[in-house]
Design a protein around this motif. Structure first.
Motif, mmCIF file in Angstrom:
data_model
loop_
_atom_site.group_PDB
_atom_site.id
_atom_site.type_symbol
_atom_site.label_atom_id
_atom_site.label_comp_id
_atom_site.label_asym_id
_atom_site.label_seq_id
_atom_site.Cartn_x
_atom_site.Cartn_y
_atom_site.Cartn_z
ATOM 1 N N LYS A 116 40.616 40.946 36.661
ATOM 2 C CA LYS A 116 40.061 41.557 37.866
ATOM 3 C C LYS A 116 39.660 42.973 37.468
ATOM 4 O O LYS A 116 40.453 43.694 36.843
ATOM 5 C CB LYS A 116 41.111 41.551 38.989
ATOM 6 N N PHE A 117 38.439 43.347 37.801
ATOM 7 C CA PHE A 117 37.896 44.617 37.321
ATOM 8 C C PHE A 117 37.809 45.646 38.439
ATOM 9 O O PHE A 117 37.859 45.320 39.628
ATOM 10 C CB PHE A 117 36.491 44.400 36.748
ATOM 11 N N THR A 118 37.668 46.893 38.031
ATOM 12 C CA THR A 118 37.193 47.956 38.902
ATOM 13 C C THR A 118 35.912 48.435 38.231
ATOM 14 O O THR A 118 35.656 48.100 37.062
ATOM 15 C CB THR A 118 38.186 49.131 38.977
ATOM 16 N N ARG A 119 35.149 49.249 38.937
ATOM 17 C CA ARG A 119 33.948 49.781 38.303
ATOM 18 C C ARG A 119 34.324 50.563 37.032
ATOM 19 O O ARG A 119 33.655 50.471 36.008
ATOM 20 C CB ARG A 119 33.210 50.677 39.309
ATOM 21 N N GLN A 120 35.443 51.297 37.136
ATOM 22 C CA GLN A 120 35.900 52.098 35.999
ATOM 23 C C GLN A 120 36.337 51.217 34.828
ATOM 24 O O GLN A 120 35.982 51.477 33.684
ATOM 25 C CB GLN A 120 37.085 52.998 36.412
ATOM 26 N N SER A 121 37.118 50.175 35.107
ATOM 27 C CA SER A 121 37.610 49.370 33.983
ATOM 28 C C SER A 121 36.474 48.590 33.335
ATOM 29 O O SER A 121 36.480 48.359 32.126
ATOM 30 C CB SER A 121 38.752 48.438 34.409
ATOM 31 N N PHE A 122 35.457 48.222 34.139
ATOM 32 C CA PHE A 122 34.332 47.524 33.530
ATOM 33 C C PHE A 122 33.509 48.476 32.668
ATOM 34 O O PHE A 122 33.122 48.137 31.543
ATOM 35 C CB PHE A 122 33.453 46.840 34.586
ATOM 36 N N ILE A 165 33.421 36.001 32.917
ATOM 37 C CA ILE A 165 33.679 36.990 31.861
ATOM 38 C C ILE A 165 35.149 37.429 31.906
ATOM 39 O O ILE A 165 35.721 37.823 30.890
ATOM 40 C CB ILE A 165 32.710 38.199 31.986
ATOM 41 N N GLY A 166 35.768 37.296 33.084
ATOM 42 C CA GLY A 166 37.179 37.649 33.245
ATOM 43 C C GLY A 166 38.120 36.688 32.550
ATOM 44 O O GLY A 166 39.310 36.974 32.394
ATOM 45 N N ASN A 167 37.617 35.524 32.135
ATOM 46 C CA ASN A 167 38.464 34.573 31.417
ATOM 47 C C ASN A 167 38.629 34.949 29.939
ATOM 48 O O ASN A 167 39.379 34.297 29.215
ATOM 49 C CB ASN A 167 37.912 33.138 31.517
ATOM 50 N N LEU A 168 37.916 35.994 29.503
ATOM 51 C CA LEU A 168 38.023 36.408 28.099
ATOM 52 C C LEU A 168 39.170 37.407 27.913
ATOM 53 O O LEU A 168 39.345 38.317 28.721
ATOM 54 C CB LEU A 168 36.713 37.063 27.639
#
Ligand code: AVJ
Length: 337
Positions: free
Chosen positions: A295-301, A174-177
């Motif tokens: 690359k995500f954090t819980r907040q950014s997701f 999903i990070g490739n989007l």
């Protein structure tokens, strides 16, 4: 490749193609050209995954620097039973299906609950999809297996409606989007999810830059081969004539955008014909972007989910917080606002 129908009378494997004209060469060719003619030329990362590229990606997953795959597998081994009982899933739908160790952790958990009825795999690579579908049908004879050859950005509706389903989208794909594609993806996902379906998604997490960059600059050079393979795929599928030897692999972490970016960079002046009389010229140092990997954090997701009609139901991570598995559900009617 497919076995005779009578060999699997109780576990039919059906392979269908996504409804959208992803395979219409004109549309795809136009898209490829448009992306190459941007200020920063771009190749969509779906073009990595021909058979050679899919095999190279499998090699990447075993590299010492590439912690993602083994970390996600460890998380899934830990949480599979909990996720299956939280969702009550009878059917598993995998988007961007991989080679299949991780999906089995969830199928095994469903089997333990005695609720394994059906599995749908959606993938862009027909060879890999068919092989995976056949192998799963052999190992889980009680379940029906369906494959959809398609693109998870355009063909989610080909999965169809249902309920008590667990959708999974692993590996951090999903990070490739790009942010806009992510929003569109979440919208089309919401449209196929029933109120009692769940979505389990793998997310690579923000961390130390050195660790991130090492995962995309492995010492064996496999990621470099994988990256440069995109030029070969374009040459073969779309008739371009990139001189692959004239480019090198580049990968770096962009801290502001919180994504890894992969590019190919011209080592010397070179040019490539795009067909229709168009020629793309490169000076030494000119680049084409081939992938972003967010690359995500819980907040950014959670922020990415905002407004999509989907919400975070559970967040699972490894002891080092390298990677996360997020369980997402449709926002319950009346529960928002
Ligand atoms: C497809 C998301 C798992 O972005 O890390 C691996 C693809 N690219 N090395 C990622 C990839 C370079 C990968 N995923």
């Amino acid at each position: 490749m497919r076995r005779p129908l009578e060999a699997r009378i109780n576990q039919p494997v059906t392979i269908v193609r996504g409804r959208h004209p992803v395979h219409g060469q004109e549309t795809e060719l136009a898209e490829v050209r448009r992306n190459l003619l941007r200020d920063l030329p771009r190749i969509d990362s779906k073009h990595f995954y021909d058979d050679a590229g899919s095999l190279l990606f499998e090699e990447i997953t075993r590299l010492p620097e590439y912690y993602q795959t083994r970390t996600e597998e460890a998380i899934l081994a830990e949480i599979a039973d909990q996720v299956v009982s939280l969702t009550g899933a009878r059917e598993l739908v995998e988007l961007g299906s991989g080679a299949g160790r991780k999906i089995r952790l969830l199928l095994d958990a469903m089997r333990r609950r005695g609720r394994l009825e059906r599995c749908v795999l959606l993938d862009i690579n027909e060879t890999f999809l068919t092989t995976s579908a056949e192998a799963l049908a052999d190992d889980y004879p009680e379940m029906e297996v369906r494959g959809v050859v398609g693109d998870f950005l355009r063909d989610l509706d080909s999965v169809g409606m249902g309920d008590d389903r667990l959708f999974i989208f692993l590996a951090g794909t999903i990070g490739n989007l790009y942010p806009r594609q992510l929003a569109a993806f979440l919208g089309s996902l919401r449209a196929v999810l029933s109120a009692n379906d769940g979505f389990l998604v793998g997310l690579d997490l923000v961390k130390d830059t050195g660790r991130l960059e090492a995962a995309y600059n492995d010492s064996a050079g496999i990621t470099a081969s994988f990256n440069l393979n995109a030029l070969r795929v374009l040459n073969r599928r779309f008739g371009t004539d990139f001189d692959v030897e004239a480019f090198e692999h580049v990968a770096f972490y962009d801290r502001d955008r919180e994504w890894i970016e992969m590019r190919v960079r011209a080592l010397r002046p070179t040019s490539a014909s795009l067909g229709g009389g168009r020629e793309l010229r490169f000076e030494a140092g000119d680049e084409i972007r081939t992938e972003i990997s967010r690359k995500f954090t819980r907040q950014s997701f959670a922020a990415a989910l905002a407004g999509s009609g989907l919400e975070l139901a559970a967040w699972f991570t490894d002891p080092e917080s390298l990677f996360a598995s997020a369980l997402v559900r449709p926002v319950r009617a009346g529960a928002s606002r």
